[in-house]
Scaffold this motif. Structure first.
Motif, PDB file in Angstrom:
ATOM      1  N   GLY A 124     -12.547 -50.052  28.732  1.00  0.00           N
ATOM      2  CA  GLY A 124     -13.136 -50.618  29.937  1.00  0.00           C
ATOM      3  C   GLY A 124     -13.540 -49.572  30.962  1.00  0.00           C
ATOM      4  O   GLY A 124     -13.409 -49.782  32.164  1.00  0.00           O
ATOM      5  N   LEU A 125     -14.058 -48.434  30.489  1.00  0.00           N
ATOM      6  CA  LEU A 125     -14.425 -47.334  31.377  1.00  0.00           C
ATOM      7  C   LEU A 125     -15.933 -47.244  31.569  1.00  0.00           C
ATOM      8  O   LEU A 125     -16.688 -47.437  30.618  1.00  0.00           O
ATOM      9  CB  LEU A 125     -13.943 -46.000  30.798  1.00  0.00           C
ATOM     10  CG  LEU A 125     -12.447 -45.814  30.612  1.00  0.00           C
ATOM     11  CD1 LEU A 125     -12.168 -44.515  29.860  1.00  0.00           C
ATOM     12  CD2 LEU A 125     -11.751 -45.810  31.949  1.00  0.00           C
ATOM     13  N   THR A 126     -16.331 -46.921  32.770  1.00  0.00           N
ATOM     14  CA  THR A 126     -17.733 -46.590  33.021  1.00  0.00           C
ATOM     15  C   THR A 126     -17.904 -45.101  32.735  1.00  0.00           C
ATOM     16  O   THR A 126     -16.918 -44.369  32.579  1.00  0.00           O
ATOM     17  CB  THR A 126     -18.111 -46.862  34.486  1.00  0.00           C
ATOM     18  OG1 THR A 126     -17.338 -45.986  35.328  1.00  0.00           O
ATOM     19  CG2 THR A 126     -17.869 -48.316  34.877  1.00  0.00           C
ATOM     20  N   SER A 127     -19.134 -44.642  32.704  1.00  0.00           N
ATOM     21  CA  SER A 127     -19.361 -43.217  32.464  1.00  0.00           C
ATOM     22  C   SER A 127     -18.760 -42.387  33.598  1.00  0.00           C
ATOM     23  O   SER A 127     -18.219 -41.304  33.362  1.00  0.00           O
ATOM     24  CB  SER A 127     -20.850 -42.921  32.301  1.00  0.00           C
ATOM     25  OG  SER A 127     -21.562 -43.273  33.464  1.00  0.00           O
ATOM     26  N   THR A 128     -18.825 -42.891  34.808  1.00  0.00           N
ATOM     27  CA  THR A 128     -18.235 -42.197  35.960  1.00  0.00           C
ATOM     28  C   THR A 128     -16.723 -42.097  35.814  1.00  0.00           C
ATOM     29  O   THR A 128     -16.139 -41.030  36.038  1.00  0.00           O
ATOM     30  CB  THR A 128     -18.591 -42.934  37.265  1.00  0.00           C
ATOM     31  OG1 THR A 128     -20.011 -42.926  37.403  1.00  0.00           O
ATOM     32  CG2 THR A 128     -17.956 -42.276  38.471  1.00  0.00           C
ATOM     33  N   GLN A 129     -16.081 -43.193  35.429  1.00  0.00           N
ATOM     34  CA  GLN A 129     -14.631 -43.178  35.255  1.00  0.00           C
ATOM     35  C   GLN A 129     -14.216 -42.228  34.133  1.00  0.00           C
ATOM     36  O   GLN A 129     -13.225 -41.518  34.255  1.00  0.00           O
ATOM     37  CB  GLN A 129     -14.108 -44.586  34.968  1.00  0.00           C
ATOM     38  CG  GLN A 129     -14.197 -45.520  36.155  1.00  0.00           C
ATOM     39  CD  GLN A 129     -13.910 -46.960  35.775  1.00  0.00           C
ATOM     40  OE1 GLN A 129     -14.262 -47.407  34.679  1.00  0.00           O
ATOM     41  NE2 GLN A 129     -13.283 -47.694  36.684  1.00  0.00           N
ATOM     42  N   VAL A 141     -11.499 -37.267  32.787  1.00  0.00           N
ATOM     43  CA  VAL A 141     -11.298 -36.090  31.927  1.00  0.00           C
ATOM     44  C   VAL A 141     -11.712 -34.802  32.624  1.00  0.00           C
ATOM     45  O   VAL A 141     -11.721 -33.741  32.003  1.00  0.00           O
ATOM     46  CB  VAL A 141     -12.015 -36.238  30.558  1.00  0.00           C
ATOM     47  CG1 VAL A 141     -11.477 -37.430  29.796  1.00  0.00           C
ATOM     48  CG2 VAL A 141     -13.513 -36.313  30.708  1.00  0.00           C
ATOM     49  N   ASP A 142     -12.053 -34.904  33.898  1.00  0.00           N
ATOM     50  CA  ASP A 142     -12.356 -33.742  34.730  1.00  0.00           C
ATOM     51  C   ASP A 142     -13.558 -32.940  34.236  1.00  0.00           C
ATOM     52  O   ASP A 142     -13.490 -31.734  34.051  1.00  0.00           O
ATOM     53  CB  ASP A 142     -11.119 -32.848  34.858  1.00  0.00           C
ATOM     54  CG  ASP A 142     -11.226 -31.859  36.012  1.00  0.00           C
ATOM     55  OD1 ASP A 142     -11.929 -32.167  36.994  1.00  0.00           O
ATOM     56  OD2 ASP A 142     -10.620 -30.775  35.919  1.00  0.00           O
ATOM     57  N   VAL A 182     -22.574 -34.360  32.947  1.00  0.00           N
ATOM     58  CA  VAL A 182     -22.288 -33.986  31.562  1.00  0.00           C
ATOM     59  C   VAL A 182     -22.139 -35.241  30.708  1.00  0.00           C
ATOM     60  O   VAL A 182     -22.740 -35.363  29.631  1.00  0.00           O
ATOM     61  CB  VAL A 182     -21.012 -33.106  31.472  1.00  0.00           C
ATOM     62  CG1 VAL A 182     -20.552 -32.938  30.040  1.00  0.00           C
ATOM     63  CG2 VAL A 182     -21.269 -31.749  32.114  1.00  0.00           C
ATOM     64  N   VAL A 183     -21.353 -36.203  31.192  1.00  0.00           N
ATOM     65  CA  VAL A 183     -21.159 -37.449  30.450  1.00  0.00           C
ATOM     66  C   VAL A 183     -22.472 -38.228  30.377  1.00  0.00           C
ATOM     67  O   VAL A 183     -22.822 -38.762  29.323  1.00  0.00           O
ATOM     68  CB  VAL A 183     -20.032 -38.301  31.075  1.00  0.00           C
ATOM     69  CG1 VAL A 183     -19.959 -39.671  30.430  1.00  0.00           C
ATOM     70  CG2 VAL A 183     -18.695 -37.581  30.948  1.00  0.00           C
ATOM     71  N   PRO A 218     -21.930 -33.572  22.786  1.00  0.00           N
ATOM     72  CA  PRO A 218     -20.681 -33.219  23.469  1.00  0.00           C
ATOM     73  C   PRO A 218     -20.146 -31.876  22.982  1.00  0.00           C
ATOM     74  O   PRO A 218     -20.141 -31.600  21.782  1.00  0.00           O
ATOM     75  CB  PRO A 218     -19.725 -34.354  23.110  1.00  0.00           C
ATOM     76  CG  PRO A 218     -20.331 -35.049  21.948  1.00  0.00           C
ATOM     77  CD  PRO A 218     -21.797 -34.770  21.965  1.00  0.00           C
ATOM     78  N   SER A 219     -19.713 -31.055  23.915  1.00  0.00           N
ATOM     79  CA  SER A 219     -19.128 -29.757  23.552  1.00  0.00           C
ATOM     80  C   SER A 219     -17.702 -29.959  23.077  1.00  0.00           C
ATOM     81  O   SER A 219     -17.089 -31.006  23.313  1.00  0.00           O
ATOM     82  CB  SER A 219     -19.138 -28.821  24.766  1.00  0.00           C
ATOM     83  OG  SER A 219     -18.227 -29.298  25.741  1.00  0.00           O
TER      84      SER A 219
END
Length: 143
Positions: A13-18, A23-24, A29-30, A40-41
């Protein structure tokens, strides 16, 4: 890999912002990963796996096996309250390794107690964590 990141976000239930904040990594990047602009690196994947310890590494990196690691499979249900409890447990597990700042933790989440009373009777208190409005915390570990 991008599809698995999207599937992980949906399951938790995560948005790209969350996800980015959690994950800092920079939000851009996301965003670029999800749009297909960048792959993704390894650093981003390691950060996702270190925060979401219930996720099967082989699944996320290679697409093999199930989404969740075997030792976490008992937490996985379709119930939203149980998903919230599992997410909170993952978040608490990251606190000792994190800096005292809790900028990346969403505020105002209430996690219901989803365990039956009989299961609670056999439990012992491990730790109490106090979260303050200035985004600091204190952990109390009894006896």
């Amino acid at each position: 890999m991008i599809d698995r990141i999207k599937e992980l976000m949906e399951a938790k239930g995560l948005t790209s912002t969350q996800l980015a904040d959690g994950v800092d990594v920079p939000r851009a990047v996301v965003s670029h990963i999800l749009s297909g602009r960048n792959k993704p690196s390894l650093d981003v994947m390691v950060k996702i796996l270190s925060v979401h310890r219930d996720v099967n590494t082989e699944w996320l990196l290679l697409g093999e096996g199930s989404m969740y690691a075997k030792n976490f499979s008992s937490q996985i249900t379709s119930s939203n309250s149980e998903k919230a409890a599992a997410e909170a447990e993952n978040l608490i597990d990251t606190i000792p390794r994190a800096s005292p700042s809790l900028e990346n933790i969403p505020s105002g989440k209430v996690v219901p107690n989803v365990q039956p009373a009989a299961a609670q009777a056999s439990k012992t208190l491990e730790r109490i964590v106090y979260f303050y409005s200035d985004k600091t915390f204190e952990a109390y570990m009894p006896g």
